[in-house]
Design a protein around this motif. Structure first.
Motif, PDB file in Angstrom:
ATOM      1  N   HIS A  95       0.880  -1.351  -0.389  1.00  0.00           N
ATOM      2  CA  HIS A  95      -0.028  -0.059   0.216  1.00  0.00           C
ATOM      3  C   HIS A  95       1.051   1.216  -0.319  1.00  0.00           C
ATOM      4  O   HIS A  95       1.949   0.908   0.326  1.00  0.00           O
ATOM      5  CB  HIS A  95      -0.576  -0.499   1.421  1.00  0.00           C
ATOM      6  N   ASP A  99       4.776   5.375   5.591  1.00  0.00           N
ATOM      7  CA  ASP A  99       6.154   4.410   6.069  1.00  0.00           C
ATOM      8  C   ASP A  99       6.568   3.240   5.184  1.00  0.00           C
ATOM      9  O   ASP A  99       7.170   2.064   4.835  1.00  0.00           O
ATOM     10  CB  ASP A  99       5.724   3.852   7.254  1.00  0.00           C
ATOM     11  N   HIS A 100       5.299   2.744   3.659  1.00  0.00           N
ATOM     12  CA  HIS A 100       5.787   2.497   2.858  1.00  0.00           C
ATOM     13  C   HIS A 100       5.973   2.279   1.440  1.00  0.00           C
ATOM     14  O   HIS A 100       6.665   1.674   0.516  1.00  0.00           O
ATOM     15  CB  HIS A 100       4.563   0.947   2.740  1.00  0.00           C
ATOM     16  N   ASP A 202       0.595  -4.211   6.397  1.00  0.00           N
ATOM     17  CA  ASP A 202      -0.281  -4.077   7.963  1.00  0.00           C
ATOM     18  C   ASP A 202      -1.087  -4.998   8.187  1.00  0.00           C
ATOM     19  O   ASP A 202      -2.491  -4.226   8.405  1.00  0.00           O
ATOM     20  CB  ASP A 202      -0.651  -2.286   7.775  1.00  0.00           C
ATOM     21  N   HIS A 258       5.501  -4.329  10.436  1.00  0.00           N
ATOM     22  CA  HIS A 258       6.204  -3.578  11.341  1.00  0.00           C
ATOM     23  C   HIS A 258       6.444  -4.837  12.744  1.00  0.00           C
ATOM     24  O   HIS A 258       6.233  -4.358  13.822  1.00  0.00           O
ATOM     25  CB  HIS A 258       5.172  -3.199  12.073  1.00  0.00           C
TER      26      HIS A 258
HETATM   27 ZN   LIG Z   1       2.643   0.678   8.203  1.00  0.00          ZN
END
Ligand SMILES: [Zn+2]
Length: 268
Positions: A95, A99-100, A202, A258
């Motif tokens: 996605h 943070d990706h 996630d 994560h």
């Molecule tokens: Zn994330």
């Protein structure tokens, strides 16, 4: 196919030490899939420009608390492996959250594979939640998007999937898992001998969520209500992942982005 685990972020979410100890230090796990001199990156973590200017990560970074000084972007790690970043010709994003997808600009020549619904959400966010999670600066270089939609009838361990993608071969399969975001998807990599590595982004944060789909501590329950765009749909995906584990009879290794425990285990 060689699969290398990379950690491309270092986050210390505020309050996690007290309420969510499993995520007190959160990596952003990415995979580099190598077939000879052809390389595919799955997720990018945060990028070099984010490390120079953390404000690029947006307001919610006050909560996520990414620590750029302790992160090593994917492009740096790729170079350290002796690989020219231009040899990473394809990137798949589970996605496009900050943070990706923060490292996309470090690989401007790569084709960026993503579900069509996810690109639409990132480029045309529908509400304040989508506006905050996607960062226009991560896409301002003009990624070479390749968007995908599920083809009816194609299945991977019982789930809808997209396979046979040009440049990725049959060994990499996209598995839509919407809920966390509109176009969130998992990426399955054929690791040989019938086994698969399945990066699910996630879709979950801790193994305890899979031990009974809705089972999780108070801190994690609160966190995922905030993090998942469609919480109910995201919870149903936990059932889908458990079904994959049952059907595959030990041949599928799940990775979420994560979980620092999984990263430590993978690295021995
Ligand atoms: Zn994330």
């Amino acid at each position: 196919m060689d699969v290398t685990w990379l950690n491309c972020a270092f986050m210390e979410p505020r309050g996690a030490k007290q309420f969510l100890p499993d995520m007190a230090i959160s990596p952003s796990i990415c995979l580099l899939v190598s077939r000879g001199c052809d390389h595919v990156l799955i997720d990018t973590g945060i990028g070099t420009l984010d490390c120079e200017d953390p404000m690029r990560l947006g307001f919610s970074n006050h909560i996520l608390n990414a620590r750029p000084e302790r992160a090593k972007p994917a492009v740096v790690q790729v170079r350290e492996m002796g690989i020219d970043p231009s040899a990473v010709r394809n990137i798949i994003c589970t996605h496009l959250d900050r943070d990706h997808a923060g490292g996309l600009g470090d690989f401007p020549e790569a084709r960026v594979h993503v579900l069509a619904t996810e690109r639409e959400a990132a480029l045309h966010p529908a509400d304040h939640r989508e506006k905050d999670r996607y960062r226009p600066c991560h896409f301002s270089h003009g990624p070479l998007w390749v968007t995908h939609e599920t083809a009816p009838g194609d299945r991977w361990f019982g789930l809808d999937c997209i396979r046979g993608i040009e440049g990725l071969g049959d060994e990499i399969v996209l598995v839509p898992l919407p809920g966390h975001t509109r176009g969130h998807c998992g990426v399955a990599v054929d690791a040989g001998d019938g086994s698969w590595v399945f990066h699910v982004g996630d879709a979950f944060y801790s193994r305890e969520e899979l031990a009974g789909s809705y089972n999780a501590g108070y801190g994690l329950r609160l966190f995922r209500r905030l993090a998942h765009l469609d919480h109910a749909l995201a919870m149903r995906q936990l059932d889908s992942l458990n079904a994959v584990l049952d059907r595959s009879e030990g041949r599928v290794t799940l990775i979420c982005a994560h979980d620092s425990k999984e990263l430590s285990l993978a690295r021995g």
